[in-house]
Write an enzyme that holds these catalytic residues in place. Structure first.
Site, PDB file in Angstrom:
ATOM      1  N   ARG A 276      -0.651   8.044 -12.459  1.00 54.84           N
ATOM      2  CA  ARG A 276      -0.127   6.694 -12.706  1.00 54.84           C
ATOM      3  C   ARG A 276      -1.155   5.838 -13.436  1.00 54.84           C
ATOM      4  O   ARG A 276      -0.837   5.140 -14.389  1.00 54.84           O
ATOM      5  CB  ARG A 276       0.270   6.054 -11.379  1.00 54.84           C
ATOM      6  N   ASP A 305       2.546  13.658 -13.284  1.00 52.77           N
ATOM      7  CA  ASP A 305       3.668  12.887 -12.752  1.00 52.77           C
ATOM      8  C   ASP A 305       4.513  12.405 -13.921  1.00 52.77           C
ATOM      9  O   ASP A 305       4.265  12.765 -15.073  1.00 52.77           O
ATOM     10  CB  ASP A 305       3.173  11.719 -11.892  1.00 52.77           C
ATOM     11  N   HIS A 375       9.357  14.601 -10.738  1.00 53.31           N
ATOM     12  CA  HIS A 375       8.165  13.921 -11.272  1.00 53.31           C
ATOM     13  C   HIS A 375       7.632  14.627 -12.524  1.00 53.31           C
ATOM     14  O   HIS A 375       6.421  14.713 -12.724  1.00 53.31           O
ATOM     15  CB  HIS A 375       7.073  13.847 -10.203  1.00 53.31           C
ATOM     16  N   GLU A 440      10.944  14.270  -3.759  1.00 57.96           N
ATOM     17  CA  GLU A 440      11.747  13.224  -4.384  1.00 57.96           C
ATOM     18  C   GLU A 440      12.646  13.725  -5.523  1.00 57.96           C
ATOM     19  O   GLU A 440      12.717  13.115  -6.591  1.00 57.96           O
ATOM     20  CB  GLU A 440      10.835  12.085  -4.861  1.00 57.96           C
ATOM     21  N   TRP A 507       4.722  13.364   4.644  1.00 60.15           N
ATOM     22  CA  TRP A 507       4.339  12.033   4.170  1.00 60.15           C
ATOM     23  C   TRP A 507       5.311  10.939   4.583  1.00 60.15           C
ATOM     24  O   TRP A 507       4.921   9.776   4.733  1.00 60.15           O
ATOM     25  CB  TRP A 507       4.193  12.030   2.652  1.00 60.15           C
ATOM     26  N   TYR A 532      -1.559   6.172   4.157  1.00 60.33           N
ATOM     27  CA  TYR A 532      -1.416   5.815   2.744  1.00 60.33           C
ATOM     28  C   TYR A 532      -2.230   4.539   2.477  1.00 60.33           C
ATOM     29  O   TYR A 532      -1.843   3.448   2.886  1.00 60.33           O
ATOM     30  CB  TYR A 532       0.055   5.613   2.389  1.00 60.33           C
ATOM     31  N   ASP A 534      -2.714   2.939  -0.222  1.00 61.60           N
ATOM     32  CA  ASP A 534      -2.187   1.966  -1.170  1.00 61.60           C
ATOM     33  C   ASP A 534      -1.383   0.880  -0.457  1.00 61.60           C
ATOM     34  O   ASP A 534      -0.968  -0.099  -1.089  1.00 61.60           O
ATOM     35  CB  ASP A 534      -1.336   2.631  -2.253  1.00 61.60           C
ATOM     36  N   GLU A 586      -0.123   3.350  -8.609  1.00 62.55           N
ATOM     37  CA  GLU A 586       0.709   2.534  -9.481  1.00 62.55           C
ATOM     38  C   GLU A 586       0.061   1.178  -9.766  1.00 62.55           C
ATOM     39  O   GLU A 586       0.185   0.643 -10.867  1.00 62.55           O
ATOM     40  CB  GLU A 586       2.091   2.316  -8.846  1.00 62.55           C
TER      41      GLU A 586
END
Length: 643
Positions: A276, A305, A375, A440, A507, A532, A534, A586
């Site tokens: 990212r 990604d 991704h 995802e 996760w 996490y 972030d 991100e």
């Protein structure tokens, strides 16, 4: 600034929020044929726009006014829109970057700068979350060792100190220690046959176990494994004070101690997202130094990604020529920040080899992640002739708002691509593990593809998720043939096609990890709610980060204990191999923010990964953390202050 963009909350409900967007023309010139380009981390419902027309791809939005009417001097354009999201509580939820363009669609874009103001959250301010730290202890090791005895006296580390020639298992640790001590003393630390800092091989000590004995004249680092020597070295480095003594000329007075210690979990990792936002090698090496200092042993390197491909692959130079870059005039559109510029970067194979060697000396295994089948937008945009199924008319939108980021299981090019990339990755990385993502994959993918439907019929598959498993089983078998073990996020188990030999990273929740462990998979616990980094570290709007999982203060990180409510006799515990934290990037695009999000929470993760739960103590940890702050200050780390 000549143009200003304001975003404000109008109305918030449990899972839907309405916003106003105002673009101000502060010049004395009309703005003709304009479009507004900006990024936001949520999906804007296109039909909710009060005025104008919006296109969104990922976080990147292009707003056109809907008519050719110029934006008059000293006037503004106003619109409203809806996002299906929980209420915004952080300033980082707003718009991070924007620019204007006056070019026709498809033309070369020349960005016009726009000032983006802080989002108006329409909520009362909250106080900054603090953690009161008690006074530091005399010795402040993190993670807490199993047994520590402080003795009377000190060892004086100075220019007369020397490292004794080490055994083979300690060679990497010796090079690391030599580098650190040479930097500390501002002269080369010698290695001599009879040095007074000695690595001793002790075959009675288990893998990772070590003893450290600091005497008045000698320091002994004992272990029966390379990992043990690394851990002994990290403890010794923490014992060195941040300043030399004034009483003893140019000497660092190391307290005399006996330490006997071993890790609770074998796997103690950190994942860093370099796709990212691109993090230069020197930043990564600085991180590796500190992962080793706090006894992590694994660096999980997220290299690919949707927004960027960061690893050089000889078979496909387009992956870095095209896929490593994004911008308003690139094949990959801007995302997140610096959207008016060409942005990106990648790691050459030589840089990767050097980095792996650097990490190995510090006891850190580097595990690469090549994400598939989701991704994959950067790869697909780089290699459309190989990776696009022209007959696939499926319509989907990934959680990050992409309609075109999933590899197709119905075309030969997918398997050629996976095999060729994994071959080069295996040649480059000595790690016994290769991570392939697997997360995802959205609903709707592959449902309107004749090739995919035929593949499902051929194999008797009933659910499109089985096609995800079909691709991952191919990757797993390819890796197994090369003697490697596949790793994946918990969704890699979807479709029930990969073997129990694959190692799973949970996760989304603690429950997901429990389910995988009970199903017989070895699991690395990395639940976002605790690991996490972030996530925002407090509850005030000024806190950097995101909060989709939760707000995550230091205090809550330290409470984490995998499967704590499960009886100790439950066999699922045997499948939990360790803990890993993650920094998704991100919103992390600078050294300052990088460090702020990691520290001091990284030290809490170090302790919950290394120290047995019955040896952990929150009050004691806080005191030792207070004692570590002088080192973080000396190292120039921009950590979040607790108080």
């Amino acid at each position: 600034m000549s143009y200003r963009l304001d975003l404000a909350v109008i109305e918030q409900q449990a899972q839907q929020s309405r916003f106003s967007l105002t673009l101000h023309n502060l010049t004395d010139q009309a703005l003709d044929n304009w479009s507004l380009h900006f990024t936001i981390g949520r999906w804007i419902q296109p039909d909710s726009l009060a005025h104008g027309k919006l296109e969104q791809l990922g976080s990147y939005c292009i707003l056109q006014p809907g008519s050719n009417q110029p934006l008059a001097p000293n006037s503004h354009f106003y619109t409203e829109f809806v996002c299906g999201t929980a209420p915004f509580t952080l300033f980082d939820d707003g718009i991070p970057d924007a620019f204007l363009s006056t070019e026709a669609t498809g033309s070369y874009i020349t960005p016009i700068p726009v000032e983006v103001t802080t989002i108006d959250l329409q909520q009362p301010p909250q106080e900054r979350f603090t953690t009161q730290l008690p006074p530091a202890k005399a010795i402040n090791l993190i993670p807490a060792p199993d047994a520590l005895q402080q003795l009377e006296g000190v060892y004086a580390l100075n220019r007369h100190s020397a490292i004794a020639e080490p055994c083979d298992a300690a060679m990497g640790s010796c090079r690391w220690l030599q580098t650190e001590l040479s930097s500390l003393l501002h002269e080369d630390m010698p290695i001599k046959q009879a040095g007074n800092i000695a690595y001793q091989f002790n075959d009675q000590l288990a893998e990772g176990e070590y003893k450290l004995i600091v005497e008045a004249e000698n320091i002994w680092l004992q272990a029966g494994s390379a990992a043990g020597f690394t851990h002994a070295t990290s403890t010794l480095l923490q014992l060195i004070p941040t300043k030399p003594s004034h009483q003893v000329q140019a000497a660092y007075q190391i307290p005399m101690v006996e330490v006997h210690d071993a890790p609770h979990y074998h796997y103690r990792g950190m994942m860093l997202d370099c796709a990212r936002h691109f993090h230069p090698i020197e930043r990564l090496k600085f991180l590796i130094d500190h992962l080793a200092r706090y006894k992590f042993n694994t660096f999980h390197w997220h290299l690919t990604d949707d927004e960027g491909w960061r690893i050089e692959i000889d078979a496909y130079p387009e992956l870095t020529r095209i896929g490593a870059w994004r911008g308003p005039n690139e094949a990959i559109v801007p995302q997140f920040s610096t959207i008016s510029q060409r942005y990106g970067g990648f790691y050459s194979k030589q840089e990767i080899r050097d980095f792996i060697s650097y990490a190995q000396d510090r006891g850190i295994m580097v595990i690469p992640e090549i994400d598939m089948p989701g991704h994959c937008r950067a790869a697909i945009r780089s290699l459309p002739d190989l990776l696009v199924d022209p007959e696939d008319q499926s319509r989907y939108r990934s959680i990050q708002n992409y309609p075109d980021n999933i590899l197709s299981p119905a075309i030969k090019g997918t398997y050629t691509f996976i095999a060729n990339v994994l071959d080069e990755v295996c040649e480059l990385f000595p790690s016994p593990y290769i991570h392939v993502g697997g997360d995802e994959v959205p609903e709707g993918v592959w449902t309107d593809s004749p090739g995919c439907q035929a593949l499902m019929e051929e194999h008797g598959y009933q659910d499109p998720k089985e096609l995800q498993g079909h691709i991952l089983r191919f990757a797993e078998q390819h890796l197994q043939a090369k003697g490697r073990r596949m790793m994946g996020w918990e969704e890699a188990t979807h479709g029930d096609k990969v073997s129990k030999n694959s190692m799973i990273f949970s996760w989304q929740s603690e429950k997901a990890g429990l389910e995988c462990a009970k199903a017989g998979y070895d699991v690395i616990m990395t639940p976002a709610q605790y690991t996490y980094l972030d996530m925002a570290q407090g509850f005030s709007a000024e806190e950097p980060g995101v909060d989709w999982a939760r707000k995550l203060p230091l205090d809550d990180v330290y409470t984490y204990q995998p499967l704590a409510e499960l009886p100790s006799s439950d066999p699922a515990h045997q499948h939990v191999k360790g803990i890993q934290c993650a920094l998704w990037c991100e919103l992390v695009n600078s050294q300052s923010r990088f460090e702020y999000m990691l520290y001091p929470r990284l030290l809490a993760v170090a302790e919950i990964s290394w120290t047995a739960p019955n040896k952990r103590n929150w009050q004691d940890f806080k005191a030792r953390l207070n004692g570590q702050l002088a080192y973080l200050d000396k190292a120039g780390i921009n950590y979040r202050h607790c108080e």
